[in-house]
Write a protein that holds these residues in place. Structure first.
Motif, mmCIF file in Angstrom:
data_model
loop_
_atom_site.group_PDB
_atom_site.id
_atom_site.type_symbol
_atom_site.label_atom_id
_atom_site.label_comp_id
_atom_site.label_asym_id
_atom_site.label_seq_id
_atom_site.Cartn_x
_atom_site.Cartn_y
_atom_site.Cartn_z
ATOM 1 N N ARG A 75 4.456 -23.795 -56.256
ATOM 2 C CA ARG A 75 4.141 -22.513 -56.866
ATOM 3 C C ARG A 75 5.431 -21.884 -57.372
ATOM 4 O O ARG A 75 6.438 -21.885 -56.683
ATOM 5 C CB ARG A 75 3.439 -21.616 -55.854
ATOM 6 N N HIS A 108 -6.502 -25.343 -52.783
ATOM 7 C CA HIS A 108 -5.609 -24.335 -52.202
ATOM 8 C C HIS A 108 -6.114 -22.948 -52.584
ATOM 9 O O HIS A 108 -6.244 -22.626 -53.769
ATOM 10 C CB HIS A 108 -4.191 -24.550 -52.723
ATOM 11 N N ARG A 159 -4.753 -20.126 -52.636
ATOM 12 C CA ARG A 159 -3.811 -19.230 -53.310
ATOM 13 C C ARG A 159 -3.430 -19.713 -54.700
ATOM 14 O O ARG A 159 -2.566 -19.118 -55.340
ATOM 15 C CB ARG A 159 -2.556 -19.071 -52.454
ATOM 16 N N ILE A 160 -4.063 -20.771 -55.147
ATOM 17 C CA ILE A 160 -3.786 -21.302 -56.486
ATOM 18 C C ILE A 160 -5.057 -21.156 -57.312
ATOM 19 O O ILE A 160 -6.134 -21.571 -56.877
ATOM 20 C CB ILE A 160 -3.320 -22.778 -56.407
ATOM 21 N N ASP A 173 -5.863 -24.553 -62.281
ATOM 22 C CA ASP A 173 -4.455 -24.934 -62.140
ATOM 23 C C ASP A 173 -4.405 -26.347 -61.569
ATOM 24 O O ASP A 173 -5.081 -26.644 -60.578
ATOM 25 C CB ASP A 173 -3.752 -23.947 -61.199
ATOM 26 N N LEU A 206 -2.374 -27.727 -59.730
ATOM 27 C CA LEU A 206 -1.871 -27.769 -58.353
ATOM 28 C C LEU A 206 -2.913 -27.350 -57.320
ATOM 29 O O LEU A 206 -2.681 -27.491 -56.119
ATOM 30 C CB LEU A 206 -0.646 -26.860 -58.208
ATOM 31 N N ARG A 207 -4.057 -26.864 -57.785
ATOM 32 C CA ARG A 207 -5.060 -26.343 -56.842
ATOM 33 C C ARG A 207 -5.556 -27.407 -55.868
ATOM 34 O O ARG A 207 -5.660 -27.160 -54.675
ATOM 35 C CB ARG A 207 -6.231 -25.728 -57.598
#
Length: 180
Positions: free
Chosen positions: A35, A157, A159-160, A164, A166-167
């Motif tokens: 992040r 995740h 908080r993502i 995204d 990266l999720r």
């Protein structure tokens, strides 16, 4: 509190670490699967969180320093996971090193020392690690630590944001019994 390895010192944060950490956090290659810390204020807040976590729990993502040169290299250590998932509460091992220190075994060396600290000093029963599903370098490091991928516990995740890349995160686990 500090953890020594053959080549590294994992230690509490100093004010002198703030600038090199902020510079490392602006490197797109370092932050590719993390992040973003887009501003100096965000970078300083990350360090402040680590200092607070150390004070509250006796561990954090410590500053990593070269024993040979004294150079700041990055951050490696342990954190209590601060979000809710199927595997929490849990303590994770994590790492981020400045690019000049990649490919020399420093991340593995520091992560092993962190895991050893978690099992020997904190008496943890398990340590986890998670990373974006495409983060092959971190997944290799997790395997080198002896961690097992628990695909049933892979997760989005919280908080993502949705959409995204990266999720979606992979979860790796290591028990004290498997470490010994």
């Amino acid at each position: 509190m500090q953890v020594l390895t053959q080549r590294l010192l994992l230690r509490p944060w100093r004010d002198s670490d703030r600038l090199p950490f902020a510079q490392m956090s602006q490197d797109a290659a370092v932050m590719e699967y993390l992040r973003p810390l887009a501003t100096r204020e965000a970078s300083d807040a990350w360090i402040d969180f680590q200092i607070s976590h150390q004070s509250s729990h006796g561990f954090c993502m410590w500053a990593v320093e070269s024993r040979a040169s004294g150079a700041f290299m990055g951050a490696v250590g342990l954190l209590r996971i601060g979000f809710v998932a199927s595997f929490t509460p849990a303590v994770e091992v994590g790492w981020r090193l400045a690019r000049p220190f990649w490919g020399q075994g420093f991340a593995v060396e520091a992560a092993r020392a962190s895991v050893q600290f978690g099992f020997d000093e904190l008496h943890l029963a398990e340590i986890v690690a998670h990373a974006g599903i495409r983060n092959i370098r971190s997944r290799r490091l997790m395997a080198k630590l002896g961690m097992s991928h628990d695909s049933a516990a892979d997760f989005d995740h919280p908080r993502i944001p949705e959409g995204d890349p990266l999720r979606r995160q992979v979860l790796y686990r290591l028990t004290r019994e498997a470490w010994i």
